[in-house]
Each structure stands twice: as C-alpha cells, then as structure tokens.
Design an enzyme around this catalytic site. Structure first.
Site, PDB file in Angstrom:
ATOM      1  N   ARG A 102      92.436  44.320  22.120  1.00 65.33           N
ATOM      2  CA  ARG A 102      91.334  45.275  22.005  1.00 65.33           C
ATOM      3  C   ARG A 102      90.022  44.515  21.826  1.00 65.33           C
ATOM      4  NH1 ARG A 102      89.926  50.478  23.078  1.00 65.33           N
ATOM      5  NH2 ARG A 102      89.225  51.676  21.291  1.00 65.33           N
ATOM      6  N   THR A 374      90.352  54.817  31.466  1.00 67.18           N
ATOM      7  CA  THR A 374      91.355  53.843  31.033  1.00 67.18           C
ATOM      8  C   THR A 374      92.407  53.749  32.132  1.00 67.18           C
ATOM      9  OG1 THR A 374      90.854  54.380  28.757  1.00 67.18           O
ATOM     10  CG2 THR A 374      93.022  53.454  29.134  1.00 67.18           C
ATOM     11  N   ASP A 416      83.894  53.931  20.724  1.00 64.00           N
ATOM     12  CA  ASP A 416      85.150  54.342  20.076  1.00 64.00           C
ATOM     13  C   ASP A 416      85.102  54.147  18.561  1.00 64.00           C
ATOM     14  OD1 ASP A 416      86.725  55.537  21.961  1.00 64.00           O
ATOM     15  OD2 ASP A 416      87.791  53.735  22.559  1.00 64.00           O
ATOM     16  N   SER A 445      91.503  53.224  18.765  1.00 58.52           N
ATOM     17  CA  SER A 445      91.834  53.589  20.142  1.00 58.52           C
ATOM     18  C   SER A 445      92.818  54.759  20.125  1.00 58.52           C
ATOM     19  CB  SER A 445      92.471  52.381  20.822  1.00 58.52           C
ATOM     20  OG  SER A 445      93.008  52.735  22.075  1.00 58.52           O
ATOM     21  N   SER A 446      93.023  55.353  21.300  1.00 59.49           N
ATOM     22  CA  SER A 446      94.082  56.352  21.460  1.00 59.49           C
ATOM     23  C   SER A 446      95.139  55.875  22.440  1.00 59.49           C
ATOM     24  CB  SER A 446      93.490  57.671  21.989  1.00 59.49           C
ATOM     25  OG  SER A 446      92.552  58.171  21.091  1.00 59.49           O
ATOM     26  N   GLY A 466      92.856  58.539  29.464  1.00 61.45           N
ATOM     27  CA  GLY A 466      92.421  59.879  29.079  1.00 61.45           C
ATOM     28  C   GLY A 466      91.862  59.997  27.676  1.00 61.45           C
ATOM     29  N   GLY A 467      91.435  58.882  27.064  1.00 58.35           N
ATOM     30  CA  GLY A 467      90.814  58.973  25.729  1.00 58.35           C
ATOM     31  C   GLY A 467      91.746  59.651  24.747  1.00 58.35           C
TER      32      GLY A 467
HETATM   33  N1  GLY Z   1      88.682  53.893  25.107  1.00 59.78           N
HETATM   34  C1  GLY Z   1      89.747  54.792  25.007  1.00 59.78           C
HETATM   35  C2  GLY Z   1      90.687  54.449  23.919  1.00 59.78           C
HETATM   36  O1  GLY Z   1      90.826  53.293  23.577  1.00 59.78           O
HETATM   37  O2  GLY Z   1      91.296  55.322  23.362  1.00 59.78           O
END
Ligand code: GLY
Length: 561
Positions: A102, A374, A416, A445-446, A466-467
């Site tokens: 990340r 993503t 984020d 993050s998701s 998809g966030g």
């Molecule tokens: N940028 C989307 C995530 O990391 O959830």
C-alpha cells in the site's frame, strides 16, 4: 453426458481461450474451463502476458508479476507503477502469504494538510493533482512477489516493455475513459503526455508509451532501485517539487513492503484467507459472513427482499465500525479480535428487525463515487499456487498527474485517509482519527483479495475494484457460490447491491430485480440505482477443474490452458 463428451467440451473451450492474440488484435474471453492454469484480469493483453509466462515454465507468482506489469501499460486507468496494492496467496506447499504494498503518506504529510485556514476540508486537493499522491508501493510489491517466482525477471517485464514501446490497440471503453479525462489531464500536466493527443481517442487507435517503456527498462536493469532510486526517483521528486507535491527522494528510498499475517477464518466448511489492515476489506468480509451466517442467510431465496435486507443491515453495521475503529494498525490501536468475535456480532445484530429498514445517523455523507479505479488479478497454476492481487491508483487515472519523462500516472490514495473526521472521501466513506494522516502511515483501504480454501486447497480466488463496494462484491460472490449454489459465472455477473452505513441508501445495479426493489421500499429503504458495482475476477477450482470468470461489466478477460 459421458466423460468423453465432457472432455471434448473442455478442450474446445480451452482451445478457444488459447487463440493467439497480439497487441493489435485481441478479443476477450469471459468464461473458460481449463485443467492447468488460469489468469483473470482487467485486460486481455495482461491476462495473456501471465498465461504465456506460465506456458513457458513460470509459476503463478511469475504470472502475477507479468500480468501486473502489463496492466500498468494496457490498463492505465488502474493498472500501475505509481500506485499500490495487496496480495493474498496460498502456495502449493500450504503457506499463506499477505503482502502489503500500500502507498505510504510522505514524511511531510500531516493531519491537517487538506484543510484551509478556517479548518474546512479542501477535498479536491486529496483527489487530484500532485498533493494527492502517497508514496507508490507497486514496484516494491512486485519485487517482494518475485521472491516466490521461478523465471528471470527480464522475462517477466519484457511483455510490458514491448506493449509500452510498440503500443497496443485500445478498446472503446478505454477510448471513452481517456477522452472523459482529457480536460483533467490537461489541467494537471504542464508537459505533453501519452494520454492526450490532438484529436479524441477512438477504439482501434494505438497507444504508445515511450517514457513508460524507458522506466520499465530501468526497472528491468536495476530492479526496485530502477524506480525508487536513480533517474526515475529523480523524475518523481522533480515533478513533485515543481508542482507543490511533497514526495521526496528520501520518501521513495524509505518505502517498504510489509509482509502481514493473512486473515484466516472459517465459514461453514471453508477457510477464508483475506487481507488484514491496512485494508478494511478482510475485517468487513468476516463481519458480513458472520452476521449473515448467524441469521441463516441461505434460508432466504437468492436476492429476495429478505436476503437483501439481511445483507444490507449487516453492511450497515460493518461500515459503521469501519468508520469508527479502523486505521493503519502500525499507528493506531484497532480492537480487531472484538470486531470479529461471534458474541460482538450477535450483539450488533440484536436490533435487526426483519422487514423493517434500520437507520443510519445521517452526518452529511455524499454519494459513493462510481469509477473503475482499482483492479484485481486472480491466478492459479498447475502446481496448486493461488494468488489474489488487488492494486490501485484509487480514482480512475489516480491523481491525473503523469510523471514527466517517466510516463506513469501517480495515485490519489491520500483521499483514502480521513482528511477531517466526518468528511466523506470520494466513495462517501467517513472516518476519524484512526485513519487520520500521519507521515509514513498507510491509508485505510477496502481492497479484499481473497482465497477460499476447501479441504485446505484453493476453491475460490476472488477480488474486485470498486472502493467501498469491494468487500460487498467479494462477499456477494462468495455467498452466491457457497450459500446459493450459483455457477461461478452467475456469482460474478448477477446484479449486485451495496450499503455502506452512510449514505443510508441501498445502491442497486440497473438490472436489479424490480419486485425486490418494491418490497425493500415497502420495508422503508431508500434505493438508488447506479452503474456497475465492482468488476469481479473469479477462479473456482473444483475436482481439479478450473473455471475462470471475467466480469461482464468491462473489458475483463479470463485466459488459461
Ligand atoms: N483506493 C481504494 C481502496 O484502497 O479501497
């Protein structure tokens, strides 16, 4: 059907998926059944790079590297060198791996960096332009994955170099994506870039990325130092300095990948392996499976109002916990054990009332942002290695800034973080001090790269962009197979829905069942139709048969042999 006929059908489908493609002529295969190995990614040329590497003796890790590097070229909206991601893997020897590459907040980042003098959030700064980027982790991640690979690195990066230097033909969706971002590219880049030309892009045009090819060659020769040090690092630092960005040479040198312990928990007769913090995805997935499992989700028909309501109420509670408790565990305390304990989750669902909508306290959250930001890769190989990798630039084309002379797009992952408690990010997600900005910290993050094991062997490999909708897309694909016995294809392609506590709305895809919508409205839910939720790449391995499904929602492609 007798065995012989089945074999012929498998051969026919697999042969079709193996048809030779080039960067100037390719098509998508969406559903393949093969015996040995498969790659599913957002682009046919990237899936092809991974498959060719495995045909030439590489394993799933070699394929993951070749696919990721090719995606950085052929899928510039999300495939990347300038972003970050996570990998969850289960090796043929039974080892579980969770790699965290990340992005990190730069050393000069601070809690209030996106606030004006009156303390108001200027969220545009965390979403667009040079200040929006975290220190990229993807290249370091690729070299951390390389520890498990077999082939010389030069062979793995060569397809990406070729695609960047000779170019590739873009699809209609890609032409539209580039044209839609034309103004924002021009606004954020003083110098010409490969992504803007005099006229608008059309399907069939060739995109050549010479600067990116040269960056890839530096990585081929010098390894990770070809990105984090030397010429590429200097180009990044100069770009930042000239445009009010804060990433320095020292930030790049200091970037580290973290090997985490994969989250592991049981669901029915399966074991789930998924990503721990700094992704919220694994925790949310475990919470959702437990909360819906406790109420016997499978007893309600697939996407009936009862089933959607139960999942919605579980999502409401999981996302409320995300906002309150989750952040980078290296910086803040997170009560993970409690959040996923059976007793706690039973208590969380104590006020669940069947057939009556729950309520979230409205605190001004906006609509979740809809983009394809993503990207996920699912891979399995002949030895039995399984890999789920999700990487991101955050928004489509990240911060919309391209490093002059290096040709890659930088992420806007700083969005984020919680830029201010209660202020929604571009997905409408809110947070508090747990996810506040601090130097070196990783933003929540998701992303939910996930592997489901059956009898200790990979059964499902899955993930999605998809966030905030990522954990719910992954959750729905898993229960669609395990609880609802849907085929892998239906599990991915049936319409999806999403609730994330705030805004207090159930988002449904446009083809969602209209009768279910009426019933949910009668229960008191607000429903909003939206475009695609996720683009799920899924591999199912059952009785040694591999089914690889590329989501119908994009140019995604499944390939194998
Ligand atoms: N940028 C989307 C995530 O990391 O959830």
């Amino acid at each position: 059907m007798n065995k012989q006929i089945i074999t012929i059908i498998f051969f026919a489908i697999a042969t079709n998926s193996q048809a030779q493609i080039t960067q100037y002529k390719y098509n998508n295969t969406k559903n393949i059944q093969v015996k040995n190995a498969a790659v599913v990614s957002a682009h046919a040329l990237a899936s092809n790079a991974g498959i060719q590497v495995m045909r030439n003796g590489g394993n799933a890790f070699d394929a993951a590297i070749a696919t990721q590097l090719a995606l950085a070229v052929v899928y510039p909206g999300a495939g990347n060198l300038g972003g970050g991601g996570f990998m969850v893997a289960h090796t043929s020897t039974g080892k579980n791996i969770a790699l965290d590459f990340r992005e990190m907040a730069p050393a000069k980042a601070h809690k209030d960096m996106y606030l004006d003098s009156a303390g108001n959030a200027i969220t545009k700064l965390s979403m667009e332009g040079h200040l929006a980027s975290g220190v990229p982790g993807t290249v370091a991640g690729i070299f951390a994955i390389y520890k498990y690979a077999k082939l010389p690195f030069a062979k793995l990066i060569q397809p990406a170099i070729m695609l960047a230097s000779k170019g590739f033909v873009i699809t209609k969706a890609q032409a539209d994506g580039l044209n839609n971002s034309r103004d924002v590219f021009l606004r954020n880049n003083k110098n010409p870039t490969a992504f803007v030309k005099k006229t608008l892009w059309q399907a069939g045009d060739t995109l050549v990325q010479t600067d990116l090819a040269n960056t890839l060659i530096r990585i081929k020769i010098k390894g990770a130092a070809g990105f984090y040090q030397g010429k590429t690092a200097l180009l990044i630092a100069n770009e930042m300095q000239a445009n009010n960005g804060i990433i320095t040479l020292q930030d790049l040198k200091n970037y580290t990948v973290k090997e985490r312990v994969a989250m592991q928990f049981s669901y029915k007769k399966y074991e789930i392996l998924t990503m721990p913090l700094p992704s919220s995805g694994g925790i949310i997935l475990e919470q959702l499976l437990q909360m819906t499992g406790q109420k016997n989700l499978a007893s309600f028909p697939f996407q009936s109002a009862e089933s959607v309501q139960l999942i919605t109420e579980a999502e409401r509670r999981a996302f409320a916990d995300r906002a309150e408790f989750l952040g980078d565990q290296d910086f803040v305390n997170v009560p993970i054990k409690k959040l996923v304990s059976n007793k706690y989750l039973q208590l969380r669902m104590q006020d669940f009332v069947p057939s009556k909508a729950g309520s979230s306290k409205l605190t001004g959250a906006g609509n979740p942002h809809e983009s394809e930001q993503t990207t996920h890769i699912s891979i399995t190989d002949i030895a039995g290695n399984a890999i789920a990798i999700t990487t991101t630039l955050n928004d489509n084309f990240g911060s919309k800034t391209i490093i002059t002379g290096a040709g890659f797009i930088m992420n806007n992952e700083m969005d984020d973080f919680s830029v201010k408690p209660g202020v929604p990010n571009m997905y409408g997600a809110i947070g508090n001090d747990k996810n506040a900005i601090a130097p070196g910290k990783r933003m929540l993050s998701s992303m939910t790269p996930t592997i489901v094991l059956k009898n200790n062997k990979p059964f499902i490999v899955v993930g999605s962009p998809g966030g905030t909708t990522i954990p719910t897309s992954v959750f729905q694909s898993i229960v669609n197979i395990i609880d609802y016995n849907l085929s892998a294809e239906d599990a991915v392609n049936k319409p999806k829905f999403h609730h994330q506590w705030l805004p207090d709305v159930i988002f449904v895809e446009r083809d969602f069942d209209k009768n279910t919508i009426v019933s949910l409205k009668n229960m008191g839910y607000e429903i909003t139709e939206r475009t695609n939720i996720g683009r799920t790449e899924l591999i199912k391995i059952d009785n040694k048969k591999i089914t690889a499904i590329a989501d119908k929602r994009g140019d995604d492609d499944a390939r194998g042999f």
